[in-house]
Structure formats: structure tokens, C-alpha cells
Design a protein around this motif. Structure first.
Motif, PDB file in Angstrom:
ATOM      1  N   THR A 115     103.717  55.423  54.494  1.00 13.94           N
ATOM      2  CA  THR A 115     102.938  54.733  53.464  1.00 13.94           C
ATOM      3  C   THR A 115     102.928  55.529  52.166  1.00 13.94           C
ATOM      4  OG1 THR A 115     101.532  53.803  55.199  1.00 13.94           O
ATOM      5  CG2 THR A 115     100.709  53.689  52.949  1.00 13.94           C
ATOM      6  N   HIS A 175      93.790  48.290  55.436  1.00 13.57           N
ATOM      7  CA  HIS A 175      93.573  47.663  56.745  1.00 13.57           C
ATOM      8  C   HIS A 175      93.828  48.641  57.885  1.00 13.57           C
ATOM      9  CE1 HIS A 175      93.526  44.534  59.803  1.00 13.57           C
ATOM     10  NE2 HIS A 175      94.698  44.986  60.240  1.00 13.57           N
ATOM     11  N   GLN A 176      94.844  49.523  57.725  1.00 11.32           N
ATOM     12  CA  GLN A 176      95.235  50.411  58.817  1.00 11.32           C
ATOM     13  C   GLN A 176      94.445  51.719  58.834  1.00 11.32           C
ATOM     14  OE1 GLN A 176      99.420  51.222  58.828  1.00 11.32           O
ATOM     15  NE2 GLN A 176      99.378  52.442  60.711  1.00 11.32           N
ATOM     16  N   GLU A 190      97.730  46.849  53.106  1.00 11.31           N
ATOM     17  CA  GLU A 190      98.084  47.249  54.465  1.00 11.31           C
ATOM     18  C   GLU A 190      97.502  48.610  54.804  1.00 11.31           C
ATOM     19  OE1 GLU A 190     102.291  47.121  54.705  1.00 11.31           O
ATOM     20  OE2 GLU A 190     102.425  44.930  54.707  1.00 11.31           O
ATOM     21  N   SER A 191      97.524  49.528  53.828  1.00 13.47           N
ATOM     22  CA  SER A 191      96.967  50.861  54.063  1.00 13.47           C
ATOM     23  C   SER A 191      95.462  50.802  54.290  1.00 13.47           C
ATOM     24  CB  SER A 191      97.297  51.771  52.872  1.00 13.47           C
ATOM     25  OG  SER A 191      96.744  53.046  53.049  1.00 13.47           O
ATOM     26  N   SER A 238      95.394  38.852  56.368  1.00  5.09           N
ATOM     27  CA  SER A 238      96.120  40.119  56.388  1.00  5.09           C
ATOM     28  C   SER A 238      97.631  39.952  56.357  1.00  5.09           C
ATOM     29  CB  SER A 238      95.729  40.926  57.637  1.00  5.09           C
ATOM     30  OG  SER A 238      96.006  40.174  58.815  1.00  5.09           O
TER      31      SER A 238
END
Length: 743
Positions: free
Chosen positions: A253, A95-96, A92-93, A159
Motif C-alpha cells: 500500500t 478499510h483494511q 482500501e487502506s 467498498s
């Protein structure tokens, strides 16, 4: 076991000298490091691919986890590296924020871990309820399996879990057979590996599966997607960049990675300590070591690291003795990544996908689900899993923790309130059991409203906490009920009492208070004014209502199980030392627990005949005790008055047998008893002989199998010892007899 002590034991090889240290490393740590390296290599590659990070990032993290965490951590045998539990949050990190910004977040998480360790809060991390940790890992396993099944089928991981489920039918319609074959082969080998002979299993199953799948992919007549490694490991090292965007998201995060890595490392340490109790972990130092490794890994472009239980247990079982095994495994990863990078690029993605799918499935443990169901926490487990899978890791954990706290609150404040009439009487019993707070007022009001006006009421309170609101409600109801002609009696067994409710702020009572009240009368050191009257009042207030139903059932049944002859000494309480109750023992007491020969004492003779012929007792017991005044007077041949002196003449044969030598005395001496107590045991043995010779007892033995036994109560240690005609034996906690034999 203290967790703040140096993990190295006093016999640690590090303190034994350099030659001995190298001997230990060569004999134990070097072979263990090779085994751990073979396990860590394919897992590190697979986790990097699943995280959406460069493949080299997994190798960098494995090297740093082995060397830095191995040198600075609090465990001598724990192994760190990239872990499946961080795959989801890292993906997720990436991707973001992008990969290089994720490296910055990893380093920041490491700083937080160092702060955790420095502030000595490691033990607080273990306070997270296990059901949430188990559910979090299960949710991560589900996500990994859902994402990697697409790679296994020849596609790309998606994702989100929802997207993975929605796209799965289309992916099944476009399966790439080569990738599927390779992935299935890996899964089959890993499942079957535990069934191969033990000598073969020395080679780690993941390594065998990946190597075999790689060779298979080279001969398959179809294209297979492989790992891409851009340059060498050294070329992949690079400084992180500062994230752009919402810093609150960056902080969340960072904190998520720090918490997950810390909790997994500490749980792994607990598991390792159970298998290697000789090498306890310093938990705070372990967090500092893990944090340092994450700082270094983030700065070099590696994945976040944590202690991994599979590698740690493997290291411990492989015989690792010092930190050298952990450090060497990291060095072997470095050598492989630099010198044999070309081999890494031959590994099929589907092979790693098969490996990760099985890892993900194994994170969902049926034992954890059964445990959650047994503990009434299944819905917490399911809610946490669903939150992790369909929301995100942090939100899933928060949902699980909130539900766990709500469940804990409900269990703590729960109170059972029942009002019911006694059959055949104009009397009601109101039972209040648990924690009595204002939350119980609706139920308490409803139950009290059931009680008939003017009735006699017994309120049984087994309460450990009583706040002012419920105290006032009970008091007001009592006043009103008594004004209507009723009678209210309080029986308070719990540690929180009505009398103390207005003395100050409500406090949870202590069970020790109840124990002190129960045995308080035994502790009297002085004479109180009318102690019997005070004791009777306490009995009526606290325990009479508990005895009433049992004794009522004994009104027309005066039989007993055992004839129990013991000394008149007030320190001997037969029902206590035999864990029996009213109606169980037909007790006869006299000075010295004697059975006069030939029926010369009418009292003992009458009681014995009545117990055996009228009550049909199944056992006859004679019980002596330590520090017996009668035995001391007999042993010292003290002059006594005619009444006591005449009575002790019945014990003269015991003294004679003791002086001539007796096996019971020898066994008692071996067990460390004084001569007076040895005489007391010999006296029990002689009373047994008289009982065996008694016609009524002998008839009971022959016709009904009546058991005859002797006991000796050691007052100082509260131990009950069995005495036979020729020896003694102690009872262990399981009730088994352990004979004491003289040397």
C-alpha cells in the motif's frame, strides 16, 4: 529542456530584490492564490468523504500540500493537495488498516518519494506507458462514480465496484429525493458552467455549484445528509499509529501510494511546463517536495497529497509567477478551516457526491480511448480499466504494464517473411523484414519450404537484428538449395548483415551504418583501385533489385518530364537535388551550364530540340552552382587553351552584364554570396533569357505551357536557390519561395 536545473529563470522575481518581489506577489500571486483556494476547497472536502477519511483530513492535506510542497517542490507554479487518483487506494487502506494507520502509511510513502527524488530516478517514472496511466485514471474515475452514485441517491458508498453494481437496483428503489435533487443540481451547474459568459467564469464552477446546492438544501422541505466535522481542524491533528497485521500488505500500500502520487505529480509537471515553459520543473526536487509534504500530512493526520493538474493549470492561467501563490492558497484553506468550520458542516454529502461523480466521469476521456485504438493498444486500456475497477489499483496497473510489455516485445521481435515466385519467371523472391530472432524460425522454415527446388532465389533482407539461430537456418537452407542446382543471391539493405553474424554476439544494427554505406562513395578522399568496378558490385548487391521493377517499366517509354541543363562539375547530382528518379530528367551537361547563342553549339541545340519536340518535356531548367571553375576562370579572365577559351566566350555576355550591375547580382550579394557565385547566378539568368528567345522553347511555352526556370546549387549548404531573370529566391521546408531582396 533540462529537468535538473533550477526552476527559477534568470529573470526570476526572487533575484530582483525585496520590493520588486512583493510587487509581483501583490499583482500576480495574491489573486491567483484566491482562485486556486476556491477551486481546491470543495475538491478537498469531496475527496476526503470519498476516501472514507475524516473531513478534516482533506483540509489538512490541502494546507500541507500548498505550504510544504509549494516551498520545497521543483515547480514554481504547481499546486498540490488531496487528489482523486489516490481516493481508491486510500479507501482500501482505511478499510483494511484503519484511519490512523493509513496516516502512518502516508508518511512512509512520503519517505519513499524522498528516496526517489534523492536517487534521481524521476525521469524513470515517466517511462510508464501513457496508455496504462490513462487507463488507471479512467478506472479510478469509474470507481469514484460507482461509489458516489449511491451517496447521490441517499445511501452510503460501498467498498467494492462489484458490490456497488449489484446493490444499485435496490438503491434506485429507495432514492432519497432531497439528496438526489441536491446532487443533480451540482452536476447541472458544473456542466452548464462552461457556457456562461467569460467574466462570470472567473468564479470557479465547483465553488458555485456547492454553495448553491448548500443554500438549496437549507430550504428544501426534506432531510439532507450533511458533512460531519468532529471538532475544529486543530482538534483533528493527531499522530499516526503503527499498522497491525501483514507488513507485506502495508509495504505494498505504501509503495502504491508513493508511485501513484509520484507519477501524477510528474505528469502534472510536464503539462504545466508546456503551458509555462519559462518556469521549468526540477523533477527530482519535485519528488522530494511531494514526499516531504506526504510525511508532514501523514504525521498531522491528513490525506496523501500529489500535484493536481487542474489546480496547477488554474494557478498558471491565473497569472502566478512565484511559489507564493501556491503557499498562500494553503494558508487560505487553513484560515477558512479554523475560522469557518461551521460552514463546512452545512455542506450536503450529495453535493460533494455530484461533484465527484462528474470528476470521475471526466477521468474517462474519449480522446484517450481513441488514441489507444489508433495505436493498437485498446485491449491494454480495457484490461487495465477492468483490473483497476474489479481487482484493485495495483493489480490493474500490473496487468496493464505486463500487457504493454508483451505488446512491445511482440512489436520489436516481429518479422515479416514472404516467399513468392516472380510472375513469368523461374525465380523466387524471399523478403525478410524486421527483427530476425529464433522466434521467427517456424515462420522462416515454412516460407523457405515453399521455394521450388533448383530455382533462382533472391533473398531480400531488411533486418536490424540477426541472431545465430536464424543465421544458421538461412545458411543451411542456402547450402542445401544450391546443392540441388539452385542459385541464391542475397540483397541486404538492413543494418544487420549475414557477413557479420559470426563475428561475435548478435547486436542490433544502427541505421547510421546504412546511411554511411549509401553515401560512402561520395566521401572518397583518395583514389581507390578500380572504384567504378567496386561501385557496380555494391550497386548489384544493394540496390539493383530495387531499381529493376521501375526500370523494366521504362524500357519502352523513353519520355522525360524535364530538360535539365547543368554544369559538368561532378559535385552536381541532378536527381538528388531535385528528388527525382530514372526517367524523370533529360540531362545535358557542359562546362558552365551554357546555352550558346544562335544555336552555335550543335550538341545543346540538338538535345533541346529533341527534348521539346520528341519527348514533349513540360519544363526546361538551367542549373548553375557555387564554386564553379568556369565562372572563376571567366571572372579572373584566366588564359586558357584554345578549346576551353573558345567555349567560355559563350559566357562573356554574362561577365559583361555582371560588371555593369545586375539585379540578380545585387540580390546574391545581399544573401552573402561571393562575386564568383554572383557571376554564376547572373550567368543562369542570361541562359534563361536565351532559352526564352529560342524558337523551339518559345513555341513550347505558347502551345503547351512549358515552364522555364533557373536554379543555383550552393554546395556548401546543400541549398537549391531559384534564379529568375531579375532576382533570386530560396525554398523553405514547405517548398515555398522566399525572395532575397537587397537593402
Amino acid at each position: 529542456m533540462s529537468i535538473d536545473t533550477d526552476p527559477a529563470p534568470r529573470t526570476s522575481p526572487f533575484r530582483a530584490g525585496i520590493p520588486e518581489l512583493f510587487a509581483v506577489i501583490g499583482r500576480h500571486d495574491l489573486p491567483a492564490s484566491v482562485v486556486v483556494f476556491l477551486v481546491a476547497l470543495p475538491l478537498s472536502l469531496g475527496i476526503a468523504v470519498a476516501s472514507g477519511a475524516p473531513v478534516a483530513a482533506g483540509l489538512i492535506a490541502a494546507v500541507v500540500g500548498g505550504v510544504v510542497a509549494g516551498l520545497l517542490g521543483g515547480s514554481a507554479v504547481q499546486v498540490s493537495g488531496p487528489t482523486a487518483s489516490l481516493t481508491v487506494v486510500v479507501a482500501e487502506s482505511v478499510h483494511q488498516f484503519g484511519w490512523t494507520a493509513t496516516c502512518f502509511i502516508t508518511a512512509g510513502a512520503g519517505v519513499l518519494q524522498i528516496l526517489f527524488g534523492s536517487s534521481r530516478v524521476a525521469r524513470a517514472a515517466l517511462a510508464i506507458t501513457p496508455v496504462v496511466v490513462h487507463a488507471m485514471l479512467a478506472g479510478i474515475g469509474v470507481i469514484i462514480a460507482l461509489q458516489q452514485v449511491h451517496v447521490l441517491l441517499g445511501g452510503n458508498s460501498l467498498s467494492s465496484s462489484f458490490a456497488s453494481i449489484v446493490a444499485l437496483p435496490n438503491q434506485l428503489m429507495s432514492v432519497h429525493r432531497g439528496d438526489l435533487a441536491v446532487g443533480v443540481v451540482v452536476i447541472v451547474i458544473l456542466i452548464a458552467w462552461k457556457f456562461v459568459p467569460l467574466p462570470v467564469r472567473v468564479v470557479p464552477g465547483p465553488l458555485v455549484a456547492v454553495v448553491f446546492a448548500t443554500v438549496l438544501s437549507l430550504v428544501l422541505p426534506t432531510h439532507v445528509e450533511r458533512i460531519v466535522l468532529n471538532g475544529s481542524l486543530l482538534d483533528s491533528i493527531g499522530l499516526p499509529t503503527i499498522p497491525s497485521g501483514s507488513w507485506s500488505a502495508v509495504a505494498v500500500t505504501m509503495l502504491t501510494i508513493a508511485l501513484i502520487a509520484s507519477v501524477e505529480s510528474l505528469l502534472s509537471a510536464v503539462a504545466v511546463d508546456k503551458s509555462r515553459p519559462d518556469k521549468p520543473t526540477n523533477f527530482d526536487r519535485e519528488l522530494i517536495g511531494q514526499g516531504s509534504a506526504n510525511v508532514v500530512s501523514g504525521l498531522l493526520g491528513g490525506l496523501p497529497v500529489a500535484a493536481v493538474i487542474v489546480r496547477s493549470i488554474t494557478n498558471a492561467h491565473a497569472g502566478a509567477q512565484t511559489r507564493a501563490a501556491t503557499v498562500l492558497h494553503g494558508i487560505w484553506v487553513l484560515v477558512f478551516a479554523v475560522a469557518l468550520a461551521g460552514l463546512v458542516q452545512q455542506v450536503p454529502k450529495a453535493a460533494l457526491a455530484g461533484l465527484l461523480i462528474l470528476i470521475g466521469v471526466q477521468l474517462v476521456k474519449l480522446a484517450h480511448i481513441r488514441l489507444a485504438r489508433r495505436n493498437g493498444e485498446l485491449y491494454v486500456y480495457l484490461a487495465t480499466v477492468l483490473g483497476v475497477v474489479f481487482l484493485n489499483l495495483l493489480q490493474g496497473m500490473v496487468i496493464g504494464l505486463l500487457l504493454s510489455f508483451a505488446l512491445l516485445l511482440w512489436r520489436v521481435v516481429r518479422v515479416t517473411i514472404i516467399a513468392e515466385p516472380v510472375a513469368g519467371e523461374r525465380r523466387w523472391v524471399v523478403t525478410i523484414d524486421g527483427t530476425c530472432t529464433f522466434l521467427a524460425m517456424p515462420k522462416l522454415t515454412a516460407e523457405l519450404a515453399k521455394v521450388a527446388s533448383g530455382a533462382e532465389v533472391t533473398i531480400e533482407m531488411t533486418v536490424d537484428f540477426l541472431d545465430h539461430a536464424t543465421y544458421q537456418l538461412i545458411t543451411d537452407w542456402t547450402t542445401q538449395h544450391e546443392s540441388d542446382g539452385g542459385i541464391v543471391e542475397f540483397v541486404e539493405i538492413g543494418s544487420a548483415r549475414m557477413a557479420g553474424a559470426e563475428a561475435g554476439p548478435p547486436e542490433r544494427g544502427h541505421s547510421r551504418q546504412v546511411i554511411d554505406e549509401a553515401i560512402g562513395p561520395w566521401r572518397r578522399t583518395g583514389i581507390r583501385e578500380d572504384p567504378i568496378a567496386a561501385g557496380i558490385a555494391a550497386y548489384h548487391r544493394g540496390h539493383a533489385h530495387l531499381m529493376r521493377p521501375h526500370l523494366d517499366g521504362l524500357r519502352h517509354r523513353p519520355d522525360a518530364d524535364t530538360f535539365f541543363l547543368t554544369c559538368a562539375d561532378a559535385r552536381i547530382v541532378p536527381n538528388v537535388i531535385t528528388n527525382s528518379g530514372p526517367g524523370d530528367l533529360f540531362t545535358v551537361r557542359n562546362v558552365g551550364n551554357l546555352v550558346p547563342a544562335g544555336g552555335s553549339d550543335v550538341s545543346v541545340e540538338a538535345a533541346l530540340i529533341y527534348a521539346l519536340e520528341k519527348l514533349d518535356v513540360r519544363a526546361v531548367v538551367v542549373c548553375g552552382h557555387s564554386g564553379c571553375g568556369a565562372m572563376e576562370a571567366l571572372h579572373r579572365e584566366v588564359r586558357t587553351g584554345c578549346g576551353l577559351g573558345d567555349w567560355l566566350e559563350h559566357a562573356r555576355p554574362s561577365l559583361d552584364r555582371f560588371r555593369l550591375g545586375h539585379p540578380v547580382a545585387d540580390a546574391a550579394a545581399f544573401a552573402g554570396f561571393t562575386e564568383v557565385d554572383q557571376l554564376g547566378m547572373v550567368n543562369v539568368a542570361l541562359q534563361l533569357e536565351r532559352l526564352y528567345a529560342h524558337p523551339v522553347v518559345r513555341y513550347g511555352i505558347e502551345e503547351r505551357g512549358v515552364a522555364v526556370s533557373g536554379l543555383f546549387f550552393d554546395i556548401a549548404t546543400a541549398r537549391v536557390i531559384e534564379v529568375t531573370v531579375d532576382g533570386i529566391a530560396e525554398f523553405d521546408d514547405a517548398g515555398s519561395r522566399v525572395a532575397a531582396e537587397p537593402v
